[in-house]
Design a protein around this motif. Structure first.
Motif, mmCIF file in Angstrom:
data_model
loop_
_atom_site.group_PDB
_atom_site.id
_atom_site.type_symbol
_atom_site.label_atom_id
_atom_site.label_comp_id
_atom_site.label_asym_id
_atom_site.label_seq_id
_atom_site.Cartn_x
_atom_site.Cartn_y
_atom_site.Cartn_z
ATOM 1 N N MET A 1 5.543 -6.218 16.490
ATOM 2 C CA MET A 1 4.116 -5.831 16.467
ATOM 3 C C MET A 1 3.541 -6.125 15.108
ATOM 4 O O MET A 1 3.988 -5.609 14.096
ATOM 5 N N SER A 2 2.555 -6.957 15.112
ATOM 6 C CA SER A 2 2.063 -7.409 13.811
ATOM 7 C C SER A 2 1.419 -6.263 13.040
ATOM 8 O O SER A 2 1.550 -6.174 11.833
ATOM 9 N N ALA A 3 0.726 -5.393 13.760
ATOM 10 C CA ALA A 3 0.071 -4.301 13.051
ATOM 11 C C ALA A 3 1.095 -3.437 12.338
ATOM 12 O O ALA A 3 0.927 -3.048 11.189
ATOM 13 N N ARG A 4 2.206 -3.170 13.056
ATOM 14 C CA ARG A 4 3.213 -2.313 12.462
ATOM 15 C C ARG A 4 3.873 -2.996 11.269
ATOM 16 O O ARG A 4 4.089 -2.402 10.218
ATOM 17 N N ARG A 5 4.136 -4.292 11.457
ATOM 18 C CA ARG A 5 4.752 -5.014 10.344
ATOM 19 C C ARG A 5 3.801 -5.101 9.166
ATOM 20 O O ARG A 5 4.193 -4.972 8.018
ATOM 21 N N LEU A 6 2.542 -5.334 9.509
ATOM 22 C CA LEU A 6 1.530 -5.365 8.458
ATOM 23 C C LEU A 6 1.521 -4.037 7.707
ATOM 24 O O LEU A 6 1.487 -3.985 6.480
ATOM 25 N N GLY A 7 1.625 -2.964 8.507
ATOM 26 C CA GLY A 7 1.647 -1.643 7.893
ATOM 27 C C GLY A 7 2.839 -1.495 6.969
ATOM 28 O O GLY A 7 2.701 -1.049 5.829
ATOM 29 N N LEU A 9 4.526 -3.802 5.538
ATOM 30 C CA LEU A 9 4.341 -4.660 4.385
ATOM 31 C C LEU A 9 3.404 -4.000 3.378
ATOM 32 O O LEU A 9 3.697 -3.924 2.179
ATOM 33 N N LEU A 10 2.287 -3.493 3.913
ATOM 34 C CA LEU A 10 1.317 -2.847 3.041
ATOM 35 C C LEU A 10 1.945 -1.664 2.314
ATOM 36 O O LEU A 10 1.759 -1.490 1.104
ATOM 37 N N LEU A 14 2.337 -1.251 -1.549
ATOM 38 C CA LEU A 14 1.742 -0.111 -2.237
ATOM 39 C C LEU A 14 2.758 0.612 -3.091
ATOM 40 O O LEU A 14 2.489 0.963 -4.242
ATOM 41 N N ILE A 22 2.373 2.541 -12.493
ATOM 42 C CA ILE A 22 2.699 3.724 -13.284
ATOM 43 C C ILE A 22 3.489 3.323 -14.526
ATOM 44 O O ILE A 22 3.225 3.792 -15.637
ATOM 45 N N TYR A 25 1.230 1.799 -16.954
ATOM 46 C CA TYR A 25 0.348 2.833 -17.475
ATOM 47 C C TYR A 25 1.013 3.571 -18.637
ATOM 48 O O TYR A 25 0.438 3.737 -19.711
ATOM 49 N N VAL A 26 2.252 3.986 -18.393
ATOM 50 C CA VAL A 26 2.979 4.672 -19.455
ATOM 51 C C VAL A 26 3.179 3.728 -20.636
ATOM 52 O O VAL A 26 2.997 4.104 -21.794
ATOM 53 N N MET B 1 4.956 -11.367 12.626
ATOM 54 C CA MET B 1 3.626 -11.322 12.054
ATOM 55 C C MET B 1 2.802 -12.537 12.458
ATOM 56 O O MET B 1 1.753 -12.799 11.916
ATOM 57 N N SER B 2 3.336 -13.288 13.399
ATOM 58 C CA SER B 2 2.581 -14.468 13.821
ATOM 59 C C SER B 2 1.736 -14.118 15.032
ATOM 60 O O SER B 2 1.835 -13.046 15.590
ATOM 61 N N ALA B 5 3.255 -12.862 18.521
ATOM 62 C CA ALA B 5 3.631 -11.498 18.875
ATOM 63 C C ALA B 5 2.453 -10.766 19.492
ATOM 64 O O ALA B 5 1.875 -9.868 18.910
ATOM 65 N N ARG B 13 -4.908 -11.194 20.416
ATOM 66 C CA ARG B 13 -5.018 -10.832 18.998
ATOM 67 C C ARG B 13 -5.187 -12.069 18.141
ATOM 68 O O ARG B 13 -4.571 -13.097 18.386
ATOM 69 N N ILE B 104 -3.080 0.862 11.377
ATOM 70 C CA ILE B 104 -3.146 1.237 9.973
ATOM 71 C C ILE B 104 -4.333 0.588 9.289
ATOM 72 O O ILE B 104 -4.892 1.129 8.343
ATOM 73 N N LEU B 134 0.772 13.045 -13.868
ATOM 74 C CA LEU B 134 1.590 12.266 -14.795
ATOM 75 C C LEU B 134 0.998 12.348 -16.200
ATOM 76 O O LEU B 134 1.726 12.510 -17.193
ATOM 77 N N LEU B 138 2.625 13.546 -19.781
ATOM 78 C CA LEU B 138 2.588 12.788 -21.039
ATOM 79 C C LEU B 138 1.980 13.645 -22.156
ATOM 80 O O LEU B 138 2.424 13.599 -23.306
ATOM 81 N N TRP B 151 2.771 9.488 -28.794
ATOM 82 C CA TRP B 151 1.570 8.658 -28.686
ATOM 83 C C TRP B 151 0.740 8.868 -29.949
ATOM 84 O O TRP B 151 0.781 9.929 -30.559
ATOM 85 N N GLU C 3 2.069 6.552 15.524
ATOM 86 C CA GLU C 3 0.993 5.558 15.591
ATOM 87 C C GLU C 3 -0.060 6.081 16.539
ATOM 88 O O GLU C 3 0.224 6.424 17.681
#
Lengths: 222, 638, 219, 291
Positions: A1-7, A9-10, A14, A22, A25-26, B1-2, B5, B13, B104, B134, B138, B151, C3
């Motif tokens: 399922m592309s949506a799930r895989r996309l999820g 992946l995202l 993330l 982070i 940032y530090v 992802m193609s 599917a 889709r 999602i 965080l 710090l 710092w 889902e």
């Protein structure tokens, strides 16, 4: 399922991205201020510092900013205001002053104090008080009671310094004085002249940035 | 992802990457960056020409601000926020919603389903809460030593400002964002919010504001803390613009949320949902929404004025050019004190919502609780100068503001009475939400009692601006709001995600948090009284051991949040315990709906028959009739 | 995490009277928020003027641009007046009679914005010439940027929408008391929306009157 | 609206025990706290203001202690007594008690009385005769806010700047110093101002705090009563070196003070004629966007 895989992946992106962010940032905060410069030790409990002040750094992202430079024991001028000196020692300071006068916000700092003998030497001549309007910068360590006004260079003088770090061939004043350090620790130092042109009260930008007109005196037990 | 599917049923889709080109967070980011570049390098560059204070100081506020503003506009355009207004401008008919994605992907688009917005808010708020937390770690790390160690001083101040501002910004949305958006329409029996697009906008402004604020790190930081006092803020470096713009954005977002909530509750209650049947949580949302609607515009105006001083060169706050820093203090705190209750009130509402469920009793003194919440909201507009007792503004009004401030303890104490009455003779279950709810009362009492010291004008002389204040408001906001937030999260997580959070890990988190929260902040009262001002990077060496203690305890709070993160991951991806339909046996209407809640919430407009707190009354009808006949709707006053 | 497969088709449309009520309540809340917003400028005005220690409030070199100020005020007031006429026409004679005055009203708001922009371009002082100049720039700036623009948006959506659908039978029909015919039925939405807009625009015109008195007359 | 409170304000049986316990504990603990903890409370007693604030803090602690005991006792008792005995018991409902007017009225009345007391006490403490002041009184304090001997007070100007404090003594030739020295037992009139951004003058041991706002002279009175050295800090974020913006404060005998000020006048003599004439506030150049 592309949506799930996309999820998935995202989510993975993330998580990884968040972790990297982070870390960065530090790291941004950890990023050390300028490199520390060691004072040259010239005797038992005697050290020497050489500094210069310039009107414009001339390079980098803050090219217009007024700044201090410090000289390493290897006689190299570096753009730094973190100075390392030994504890309970005399520190001879030589400042080559290339900037023109701005005038003090609080005239009180026209009188050198906290220095040995209560005098500073401008181009070799002892000075007990400076007309506050002639001050270009001060070198002040309030916690040690040190405050020395640095007279500005005449704006009409020939051969003004245009490229930092400046050389002795260019118009400058040489100010020397000696102060005594106390126990080990970190002491802040700063300039009290509102020399940051273009900022309100002349006190923004370089006046509030370590590496320009503010620094730390790291007093180390020898 | 193609594209191969393709699910068995449903429309054909497209390949997933086609979606990237169509109004979502991806196009938003692209247009946002483009907007920044155009704003800074073209518009700002032209506007700032010939102004040496901007172009010859390496601090071109005009370019920077133009860039950020255009970047924000670009992002919103990329998200698709202008599609509907432009269509309307050209005469299109009004519609209710624009579009909704599946899966999602809809969490990354302009989605007008209030439940999606609630979940977007939840993760958004948690993310920024994590970043700001965080920052707190710090900051505490720096304070292990009495002078700069880890710092440098300017980075430290920036950290303090980031922590404070981000916490203040994100916590305003901490309850109203996730739980308000998700549950208020459900609780009042509505199918949606009154203005779904405004709802989406109020969320998407939050990550924008967060990112703009974080950008201050790269723009030399800002030195003012979360209060941003002028005229230090006029003098500050570029990062200040980030603070001003992001806080103003949050102000806009707050005002929009308040606006939307009030309209929703006022006009979209289901038949039979009388004001006295409204869940107490909704009442707290109403009180908060009023504050947000009326106080946030003042914040937006205040931030704008500082921005004008910095960018256009006005003199609002320049004391030697006819302006006054007092002006800023007044404007800021006229917003700033209601802001404090914008943080506190939803927390009260949440715990009062949780207590009846876990003591299996009606909420004791419902009307009194409503009066308490409204009383706090009203009074909070009349106390702002207690932040300025030693500033030299209106010293003769000190007794008045002292009195109004102390008056707030009366409605606040009502909430305590509600809790005590609700517990009385109940059948208390110590589930995780209940633990968090109960802890609020302990923490908030200490916060409130220390507030009395601060409200007392003579005593305030010593405590003002010290760590005492800092401990005080962490007790009220962290001990109040954040505890309530976690209570609410554990309570509603099964409804929102169809997954039960692990109870053992939840209890571990609670006890770590509760114990070390107190061990962190209680000593800070002493630290403040002994002479340590707020926001300092260097302090008296004699206070080092206290500070070290606090830092160690603060790390343990950080650990408790790590436990929470582990809990979410473990519960959602490994344990996956499906909850019963109504795991807490609550009578609230949201628990009568299927999980997940369908997109329109109710198949028909429900008829509300009873208050959601009818415990111990077997003859009481079910809270709502979800499938009413027309006659019932009319009879209930629909 | 589960889902959640939602159906995207088949939203229920909001009953028009609920939408109308939303707008009606919303506009009052919006006005309340505007009171807070412009109240901040009013406070800045009063505070800085009262605290004026060094007589720098308005140096003599800062001339009040009264001419353009009257221009903005006139546009706003006439436009508000026309909005009133339009609402009245809508109530009595229907949507067709409303369009004309509403369109002119809209043009006048555009005109007000135009005059305002001209004023900024030809301002006889800089924002830094003291507190009066500062308040002037901020106040007129946000009035133009917030009040005028939101009004333009709102009125234009109504006017263009109305022109576009003038040959289409109106949507959900709500009987409105006192509606005397017009072009067939009147949708309840435009009735309420026009009245809500009128409320908002009267309020903003009031703000403009206060602005004029303080910034141009009292100065 | 049943159960519990029909016959007047009878204490329900579940609460009788802890009501007694509360009474005993409060009666014992409150005086103990006042006697033993009170004198240890900050900000100490090095000045009249500090002493007044300490008194004030003691009163508030004394009010808070019984409330705290009461709440803790109630909550602990309730959580133990009313807990669900087992899973099944925890799912049966408790009695539907919805509220008792009498309890509410009593509660509101009690909190209102406490608030009134606190506000009245706080306002009373603000009167300078009661030594509770020490905070900034603004640039033109009304006469009722002035201490009795205000006219004979030693005027000291406090100037905040980024990032240090200086002090001017107008009655001693306007000498400006970097250290704050005060004679013991002498009423002092601080006039706090700033020449750039907002600072806050905090003499911790003297319990004096007054914001230093540019263009404004914030007056504060205090009478140090003990010879002691301490530190002045800045309590309002003022930029880079806010945390380091400290200076020394010494309270000395009048004789030592005279000697010190004479020495300072001599020490600062060279700069003296460059200083501006003494004024409540200063507006030094540059003020705005210097070129």
């Amino acid at each position: 399922m592309s949506a799930r895989r996309l999820g998935a992946l995202l989510a993975a992106v993330l998580v990884v991205g968040g972790g990297v962010a982070i870390g960065l940032y530090v790291a941004l905060f950890l990023e050390a201020s300028p490199p520390p410069v060691q004072a040259a030790v010239i005797g038992r409990r005697v050290a020497a510092l050489e500094l210069q002040t310039v009107a414009e750094v001339g390079h980098g992202e803050n090219s217009f900013w007024v700044s201090y430079y410090a000289r390493t024991p290897g006689h190299k001028w570096v753009h730094s205001t973190i100075l390392r000196v030994p504890a309970y020692s005399l520190v001879h300071v030589t400042v080559y002053q290339y900037d023109s006068a701005t005038g003090l916000r609080n005239p009180l700092w026209g009188q050198p104090r906290g220095v040995v003998g209560g005098v500073m030497y401008v181009n070799g001549k002892p000075v007990k008080v400076l007309n506050p309007e002639l001050a270009s910068h001060t070198f002040a360590i309030p916690e040690l009671g040190v405050s020395v006004p640095l007279p500005g260079v005449d704006e009409e003088a020939p051969n003004q310094c245009s490229n930092a770090p400046c050389t002795l061939a260019e118009a400058h004043n040489t100010i020397t004085f000696t102060f005594r350090t106390r126990g080990p620790g970190k002491y802040r130092w700063q300039c009290f002249v509102p020399c940051a042109a273009g900022f309100i009260f002349g006190f923004g930008g370089p006046m509030q940035s370590i590496g320009y007109m503010d620094g730390e005196l790291e007093v180390q037990s020898s | 992802m193609s594209a191969a599917a393709i699910p068995a049923a449903g429309p054909v889709r497209e390949p997933w990457w086609r979606g990237l080109g169509r109004f979502n967070v991806f196009t938003g980011i692209v247009l946002g960056i483009g907007g920044y570049l155009i704003g800074a390098l073209v518009i700002g560059h032209v506007l700032s020409k010939g102004i040496p204070a901007q172009t010859e100081t390496n601090q071109n506020d005009i370019e920077f601000v133009c860039g950020i503003l255009l970047g924000i506009v670009g992002f919103l355009v990329g998200m698709g926020f202008l599609n509907y207004p432009i269509a309307r401008l050209t005469g299109a008919a009004p519609t209710l919603r624009e579009k909704e994605e599946k899966g999602i992907a809809r969490y990354f688009t302009l989605c007008t389903d209030h439940k999606v917005v609630g979940i977007q808010y939840l993760w958004g708020v948690l993310f920024f809460f994590l970043v700001a937390g965080l920052n707190a770690m710090l900051i505490r790390t720096q304070l292990l030593y009495p002078t700069e160690h880890f710092w440098s001083a300017d980075n430290y101040i920036t950290l303090v400002g980031l922590h404070g501002t981000m916490m203040m910004m994100m916590t305003t949305s901490m309850v109203l964002g996730p739980f308000g958006n998700y549950f208020v329409p459900v609780m009042v029996g509505a199918k949606r919010m009154a203005f779904p697009r405004i709802e989406a906008l109020s969320f998407w402004l939050l990550p924008v504001a967060g990112v703009v604020l974080l950008a201050a790190v790269g723009a030399k930081g800002f030195p003012t803390g979360w209060t941003g006092y002028a005229n230090l803020s006029v003098q500050a470096k570029l990062g200040m613009d980030c603070y001003l713009i992001s806080f103003a954005l949050i102000g806009i977002s707050m005002a929009l949320v308040g606006f939307n909530m009030l309209v929703t509750v006022y006009t979209m209650r289901a038949p039979g949902m009388t004001w006295t049947r409204l869940p107490i949580f909704v009442w707290s949302v109403i009180a908060t929404a009023f504050l947000q609607l009326l106080a946030a515009p003042v914040l937006i105006a205040g931030m704008s004025l500082v921005l004008l001083d910095r960018v256009v060169g006005t003199t609002f706050f320049m004391p030697f050019s006819g302006g006054s820093p007092f002006l800023y203090e007044n404007l800021f705190w006229f917003f700033g004190h209601p802001e404090v209750y914008i943080l506190a009130l939803p927390g009260f509402g949440l715990v009062l919502e949780i207590l009846p469920v876990f003591s299996r009793k009606p909420l004791w003194g419902y009307r009194l609780a409503v009066a308490g919440l409204m009383g706090v909201a009203l009074l909070s507009f009349f106390v702002w100068q207690h932040h300025l007792f030693v500033s030299g503004i209106n010293p003769d009004l000190r007794p008045f503001f002292m009195f109004t401030t102390e008056l707030i303890s009366i409605p606040t104490a009502l909430v305590f009475l509600n809790a005590m009455g609700t517990l009385f003779r109940g059948k208390i279950r110590f589930s995780v939400p209940m633990l968090f709810a109960l802890a609020l009362f302990f923490n908030f009492f200490i916060g409130g009692a220390s507030g009395v010291f601060l409200s007392d004008a003579p005593s305030d002389v010593s405590t003002h601006g010290s760590f005492f204040v800092m401990a005080h408001f962490h007790y009220t906001i962290m001990g109040g709001l954040v505890f309530a937030f976690f209570g609410g999260l554990f309570y509603w997580f099964p409804k929102m995600f169809g997954v039960h959070l692990n109870e053992k890990l939840g209890k571990l988190q609670f006890w770590l948090f509760f114990i070390f929260f107190n061990l962190t902040f209680f000593p800070l009262f002493a630290v403040g009284m002994l002479g340590q001002p707020r926001r300092v990077s260097a302090y008296s060496p004699s206070l080092q051991w206290l500070n070290d203690w606090v830092t160690a305890a603060a790390y343990m709070i950080g650990l408790s949040f790590a436990v929470f993160v582990v809990n979410v991951v473990y519960s959602c991806f490994f344990e996956r315990r499906r909850p019963e339909a109504n795991p807490w046996h609550s009578k609230g209407i949201e628990w009568q709906l299927p999980t997940p809640i369908p997109v329109d919430n109710f198949e028909r407009v429900p008829v509300i028959n009873a208050s959601p707190y009818e415990y111990g009354t077997p003859e009481a009808p079910l809270v709502a009739n979800l499938n009413p006949s027309h006659a019932e709707v009319v009879a209930a006053g629909g | 995490m589960q889902e959640m497969g939602f159906q995207t088709a088949g939203y229920e449309a909001e009953p028009p009277e609920v939408m109308a009520r939303n707008i009606n309540v919303g506009v009052r809340l919006l006005s309340a928020a505007m009171v807070s917003f412009f109240g901040a400028f009013l406070f800045a005005y009063v505070y800085l003027k009262e605290r004026d220690a060094g007589a720098v409030w308005r140096p003599s070199s800062v001339k009040v641009p009264t001419g353009t100020g009257i221009g903005v005020l006139a546009c706003v007031l006439v436009s508000a007046l026309l909005t009133g006429v339009a609402v009245d026409a809508l109530r009595r004679r229907g949507e067709g009679a409303w369009r004309g005055p509403a369109a002119i009203s809209l043009l006048l708001i555009y005109a007000a914005l135009g005059v305002q922009c001209y004023q900024w371009a030809s301002l006889p002082f800089t924002p830094g010439s003291g507190p009066y100049a500062s308040v002037f720039v901020a106040w007129t700036g946000f009035y133009g940027g917030v009040a005028l623009l939101t009004s333009i948006y709102w009125l234009q959506t109504m006017v263009t929408g109305s022109f576009r659908t003038r040959h289409v039978p109106a949507g959900p029909v709500v009987s409105v008391a006192g509606a005397a015919g017009g072009e067939g039925a009147i949708s309840g939405r435009i009735q309420v929306e026009a009245r809500s807009f009128a409320f908002y625009w009267y309020f903003l015109a009031g703000v403009q009157v206060v602005t004029f008195l303080l910034l141009y007359v009292v100065a | 609206m049943s159960t519990g409170g029909e016959g007047g304000l009878k204490v329900p049986p579940e609460l009788r025990r802890i009501a007694w316990l509360w009474l005993v504990l409060s009666v014992v603990a409150t005086p103990l706290v006042v006697i033993f903890v009170g004198p240890l409370l900050p900000p100490g007693s090095a000045s009249d203001a500090a002493h007044g604030q300490q008194q004030d803090n003691t009163v508030m602690v004394a009010i808070v202690v019984p409330i705290m005991i009461g709440l803790l006792l109630y909550f602990i008792n309730a959580l133990i007594m009313f807990r669900g005995k087992d899973e099944a018991d925890a799912l049966t409902d408790g009695p539907a008690i919805r509220g008792q007017t009498r309890v509410m009225v009593l509660w509101i009345a009690t909190t209102f009385v406490i608030v009134l007391l606190l506000a009245a006490w706080g306002a009373y403490e603000l009167f300078p005769g009661e030594e509770g002041a020490g905070g900034g009184l603004g640039s033109a304090p009304i006469s009722v806010a002035l201490p009795a001997n205000a006219s004979s007070a030693l005027p000291v100007q406090v100037i905040g700047q980024q990032w240090t404090w200086t002090y001017r003594y107008p009655t001693f030739g306007g000498v400006e110093t970097t250290e704050l020295v005060l004679p013991v037992g002498q009423e002092v009139r601080f006039s706090v101002t700033s020449i750039d951004v907002i600072h806050s003058f905090w003499a911790v041991h003297l319990a004096v705090k007054a914001d230093a706002v540019p263009g404004n002279a914030n007056v504060a009175f205090v009478k140090p009563v003990r010879e002691e050295s301490s530190t002045v800090r800045c309590a309002e974020l003022c930029g880079l070196w806010h945390g380091h913006m400290t200076s020394r404060l010494r309270v000395v005998s009048p004789a030592a003070f005279r000697a010190w000020i004479a020495h300072e006048r001599e020490k600062w003599a060279p700069i003296q004629h460059y200083l501006p004439a003494y004024k409540p506030t200063y507006a030094p150049e540059p003020t705005y966007r210097a070129e």
